[in-house]
Design an enzyme around this catalytic site. Structure first.
Site, PDB file in Angstrom:
ATOM      1  N   ASP A   6      -0.501   5.524  -9.019  1.00 54.09           N
ATOM      2  CA  ASP A   6      -0.403   4.357  -8.148  1.00 54.09           C
ATOM      3  C   ASP A   6      -1.800   3.772  -7.942  1.00 54.09           C
ATOM      4  O   ASP A   6      -2.756   4.528  -7.724  1.00 54.09           O
ATOM      5  CB  ASP A   6       0.214   4.768  -6.801  1.00 54.09           C
ATOM      6  N   HIS A  26      11.695   2.828  -8.539  1.00 55.11           N
ATOM      7  CA  HIS A  26      10.594   3.761  -8.765  1.00 55.11           C
ATOM      8  C   HIS A  26      10.612   4.853  -7.708  1.00 55.11           C
ATOM      9  O   HIS A  26      11.040   4.651  -6.587  1.00 55.11           O
ATOM     10  CB  HIS A  26       9.235   3.050  -8.792  1.00 55.11           C
ATOM     11  N   ILE A  27      10.156   6.016  -8.129  1.00 53.45           N
ATOM     12  CA  ILE A  27      10.034   7.174  -7.249  1.00 53.45           C
ATOM     13  C   ILE A  27       8.551   7.442  -7.056  1.00 53.45           C
ATOM     14  O   ILE A  27       7.803   7.550  -8.026  1.00 53.45           O
ATOM     15  CB  ILE A  27      10.708   8.421  -7.859  1.00 53.45           C
ATOM     16  N   ASN A  59      12.045   3.812  -1.972  1.00 51.55           N
ATOM     17  CA  ASN A  59      12.322   2.721  -1.041  1.00 51.55           C
ATOM     18  C   ASN A  59      13.358   1.807  -1.692  1.00 51.55           C
ATOM     19  O   ASN A  59      13.226   1.460  -2.859  1.00 51.55           O
ATOM     20  CB  ASN A  59      11.041   1.931  -0.745  1.00 51.55           C
ATOM     21  N   GLN A 118      10.202  -1.502  -0.069  1.00 51.63           N
ATOM     22  CA  GLN A 118      10.093  -1.723  -1.513  1.00 51.63           C
ATOM     23  C   GLN A 118       9.334  -3.019  -1.759  1.00 51.63           C
ATOM     24  O   GLN A 118       9.711  -4.073  -1.241  1.00 51.63           O
ATOM     25  CB  GLN A 118      11.482  -1.787  -2.153  1.00 51.63           C
ATOM     26  N   SER A 119       8.258  -2.940  -2.537  1.00 53.00           N
ATOM     27  CA  SER A 119       7.463  -4.137  -2.810  1.00 53.00           C
ATOM     28  C   SER A 119       7.520  -4.557  -4.276  1.00 53.00           C
ATOM     29  O   SER A 119       7.232  -5.710  -4.590  1.00 53.00           O
ATOM     30  CB  SER A 119       6.007  -3.931  -2.376  1.00 53.00           C
ATOM     31  N   VAL A 120       7.861  -3.648  -5.163  1.00 57.13           N
ATOM     32  CA  VAL A 120       8.085  -3.984  -6.570  1.00 57.13           C
ATOM     33  C   VAL A 120       9.566  -3.736  -6.829  1.00 57.13           C
ATOM     34  O   VAL A 120      10.057  -2.615  -6.633  1.00 57.13           O
ATOM     35  CB  VAL A 120       7.206  -3.142  -7.526  1.00 57.13           C
TER      36      VAL A 120
END
Length: 111
Positions: free
Chosen positions: A28, A97-98, A84, A91-93
């Site tokens: 990240d 995803h984990i 998320n 969640q922003s993207v």
């Protein structure tokens, strides 16, 4: 096209630490712990709640990848996984995803 799809397509760089036919794992760029990895499917999927029955094996594979990567980097007994689902959940993207987090103590309940 999402940021993650561009990473999958190798259009933008990422610090990739694992890749197979179904998934990709990379560091990240805004880590929330000393170890903060993102595990993503190569198949586009916006949210977990958008998954269909045919996605069950893929979602299970992502969990297996989390354990495999944790073993490879030596954190197999001390990590947290976070997913998320939706903007109000953080969640922003908008590509499933984990987050795999490790390297510091975590409290409960989170957030």
């Amino acid at each position: 096209m999402t940021l993650f799809q561009k990473i999958i397509d190798k259009e933008i760089p990422a610090d990739i630490i694992f890749e197979d036919d179904l998934s990709l794992v990379f560091k990240d760029i805004n880590p929330q712990a000393p170890v903060h990895l993102l595990i993503i499917p190569k198949k586009p999927m916006v949210k977990v709640s958008d998954a269909s029955e045919e996605d069950k094996e893929l979602l299970g594979h992502l969990m297996w990848v989390a354990g495999e990567v944790a073993r490879q980097i030596g954190v197999e007994d001390t990590f947290r996984l976070v997913v998320n689902n939706g903007a109000k959940a953080g969640q922003s993207v908008f590509h499933v995803h984990i987050h795999l987090l490790s390297g510091r103590p975590f409290s409960w309940p989170p957030g």
